[in-house]
Scaffold this motif. Structure first.
Motif, PDB file in Angstrom:
ATOM      1  N   ARG A  95       0.818  -1.208   0.000  1.00 24.64           N
ATOM      2  CA  ARG A  95       0.000   0.000   0.000  1.00 24.64           C
ATOM      3  C   ARG A  95       0.856   1.264   0.000  1.00 24.64           C
ATOM      4  NH1 ARG A  95      -2.143  -3.633   3.585  1.00 24.64           N
ATOM      5  NH2 ARG A  95      -4.172  -4.464   3.006  1.00 24.64           N
ATOM      6  N   ALA A  96       0.258   2.322  -0.495  1.00 23.49           N
ATOM      7  CA  ALA A  96       0.933   3.620  -0.546  1.00 23.49           C
ATOM      8  C   ALA A  96       1.062   4.201   0.857  1.00 23.49           C
ATOM      9  CB  ALA A  96       0.152   4.573  -1.435  1.00 23.49           C
ATOM     10  N   PRO A  97       2.265   4.601   1.255  1.00 22.66           N
ATOM     11  CA  PRO A  97       2.463   5.186   2.580  1.00 22.66           C
ATOM     12  C   PRO A  97       1.957   6.621   2.683  1.00 22.66           C
ATOM     13  CG  PRO A  97       4.526   5.171   1.386  1.00 22.66           C
ATOM     14  CD  PRO A  97       3.523   4.441   0.526  1.00 22.66           C
ATOM     15  N   MET A  98       1.698   7.260   1.523  1.00 21.30           N
ATOM     16  CA  MET A  98       1.275   8.651   1.463  1.00 21.30           C
ATOM     17  C   MET A  98       0.714   8.882   0.065  1.00 21.30           C
ATOM     18  SD  MET A  98       5.215   9.801   1.034  1.00 21.30           S
ATOM     19  CE  MET A  98       5.624   8.526   2.168  1.00 21.30           C
ATOM     20  N   VAL A 101       2.729  10.131  -6.655  1.00 23.15           N
ATOM     21  CA  VAL A 101       2.764   9.779  -8.070  1.00 23.15           C
ATOM     22  C   VAL A 101       3.799   8.674  -8.265  1.00 23.15           C
ATOM     23  CG1 VAL A 101       3.296  10.645 -10.394  1.00 23.15           C
ATOM     24  CG2 VAL A 101       2.121  12.113  -8.769  1.00 23.15           C
ATOM     25  N   VAL A 102       3.484   7.718  -9.130  1.00 22.53           N
ATOM     26  CA  VAL A 102       4.420   6.633  -9.438  1.00 22.53           C
ATOM     27  C   VAL A 102       5.492   7.150 -10.396  1.00 22.53           C
ATOM     28  CG1 VAL A 102       4.678   4.347 -10.474  1.00 22.53           C
ATOM     29  CG2 VAL A 102       2.615   4.885  -9.161  1.00 22.53           C
ATOM     30  N   ILE A 122       8.199   5.919  -5.871  1.00 22.31           N
ATOM     31  CA  ILE A 122       7.124   6.905  -5.879  1.00 22.31           C
ATOM     32  C   ILE A 122       7.670   8.265  -5.465  1.00 22.31           C
ATOM     33  CG2 ILE A 122       5.356   5.167  -5.383  1.00 22.31           C
ATOM     34  CD1 ILE A 122       5.303   6.300  -2.468  1.00 22.31           C
ATOM     35  N   GLU A 123       6.882   9.295  -5.716  1.00 24.96           N
ATOM     36  CA  GLU A 123       7.254  10.644  -5.285  1.00 24.96           C
ATOM     37  C   GLU A 123       6.073  11.265  -4.563  1.00 24.96           C
ATOM     38  OE1 GLU A 123       7.976  14.725  -7.558  1.00 24.96           O
ATOM     39  OE2 GLU A 123       9.629  13.303  -7.842  1.00 24.96           O
ATOM     40  N   SER A 124       6.380  11.876  -3.427  1.00 20.17           N
ATOM     41  CA  SER A 124       5.374  12.577  -2.650  1.00 20.17           C
ATOM     42  C   SER A 124       6.051  13.758  -1.978  1.00 20.17           C
ATOM     43  CB  SER A 124       4.776  11.639  -1.595  1.00 20.17           C
ATOM     44  OG  SER A 124       3.798  12.305  -0.839  1.00 20.17           O
ATOM     45  N   ALA A 148       0.979   7.567 -12.788  1.00 19.18           N
ATOM     46  CA  ALA A 148      -0.317   7.492 -12.111  1.00 19.18           C
ATOM     47  C   ALA A 148      -0.234   8.108 -10.715  1.00 19.18           C
ATOM     48  CB  ALA A 148      -0.765   6.034 -11.994  1.00 19.18           C
ATOM     49  N   SER A 149      -1.294   8.786 -10.306  1.00 20.59           N
ATOM     50  CA  SER A 149      -1.348   9.315  -8.952  1.00 20.59           C
ATOM     51  C   SER A 149      -2.182   8.359  -8.104  1.00 20.59           C
ATOM     52  CB  SER A 149      -1.941  10.718  -8.937  1.00 20.59           C
ATOM     53  OG  SER A 149      -3.249  10.702  -9.455  1.00 20.59           O
ATOM     54  N   PHE A 150      -2.005   8.446  -6.784  1.00 20.76           N
ATOM     55  CA  PHE A 150      -2.690   7.548  -5.859  1.00 20.76           C
ATOM     56  C   PHE A 150      -2.842   8.248  -4.523  1.00 20.76           C
ATOM     57  CE2 PHE A 150       1.829   6.738  -6.041  1.00 20.76           C
ATOM     58  CZ  PHE A 150       2.211   6.973  -4.732  1.00 20.76           C
ATOM     59  N   GLU A 151      -3.731   7.724  -3.682  1.00 25.85           N
ATOM     60  CA  GLU A 151      -3.966   8.247  -2.346  1.00 25.85           C
ATOM     61  C   GLU A 151      -3.249   7.371  -1.322  1.00 25.85           C
ATOM     62  OE1 GLU A 151      -5.516  11.113  -1.568  1.00 25.85           O
ATOM     63  OE2 GLU A 151      -5.619  11.398  -3.741  1.00 25.85           O
ATOM     64  N   ARG A 152      -3.057   7.893  -0.127  1.00 28.28           N
ATOM     65  CA  ARG A 152      -2.460   7.120   0.964  1.00 28.28           C
ATOM     66  C   ARG A 152      -3.312   5.887   1.224  1.00 28.28           C
ATOM     67  NH1 ARG A 152      -2.591   6.042   6.425  1.00 28.28           N
ATOM     68  NH2 ARG A 152      -0.564   6.012   7.435  1.00 28.28           N
TER      69      ARG A 152
END
Length: 163
Positions: A95-98, A101-102, A122-124, A148-152
């Motif tokens: 899962r995304a920690p924050m 964007v990939v 990833i970049e945040s 692609a962007s994603f949510e925490r």
């Protein structure tokens, strides 16, 4: 497992007590209220218990370097946060920690991976973070692609544990 970080070679227990715009942290038994506001690609303002500090930060793999008041601090995660939503878990859900964007995906469905192998980058908040396998196994699904962007908490990659 208690979250532990190594700062300049010395291990410290770090436990979040309250999350939000201001974090309440317990660091080695000392409570601190902190917040961070990014002002540039590698510059931010760090507020700790009401005092404001300009910082510069850079990341090399899983190591974060923070320059604060003439000193550079090397920060490495030894044990992550217990809920494992910050990057994966024993259930094979990575899962995304924050939110972010990939940047890169290093695996495809069907690939075999070793525990702690890099799966993606990833970049945040202008910082790049490697996402690694929480267990040895086989990639069963990749849910994101570069750009692609994603949510925490979003599932990025799914793994099945090796027998």
């Amino acid at each position: 497992m208690r979250p532990t970080h190594r700062i300049n070679g010395e291990e410290h227990s770090v436990r979040p007590l309250r999350r939000g715009s201001n974090q309440l942290l317990d660091i080695d038994g000392v409570r601190l209220e902190a917040s961070l506001r990014w002002t540039g690609d590698h510059e931010a303002e760090l507020a700790v218990d009401g005092s404001l500090y300009p910082i510069h930060a850079a990341q090399d793999g899983t190591t974060l370097f923070v320059h604060l008041e003439g000193h550079t601090w090397r920060i490495e995660t030894v044990n992550g946060f217990a809920d494992r939503s910050a990057g994966g878990g024993a259930d094979g859900q990575v899962r995304a920690p924050m939110p972010g964007v990939v940047i890169e995906i290093d695996v495809r469905a069907g690939d075999s991976v070793a525990e702690n192998q890099r799966l993606a980058l990833i970049e945040s908040m202008k910082m790049q973070t490697e996402i690694t396998a929480p267990l040895a196994g086989t990639v069963t699904a990749v849910h994101v692609a570069p750009g692609a962007s994603f949510e925490r908490g979003a599932t990025l990659i799914e793994l099945e544990r090796s027998a």
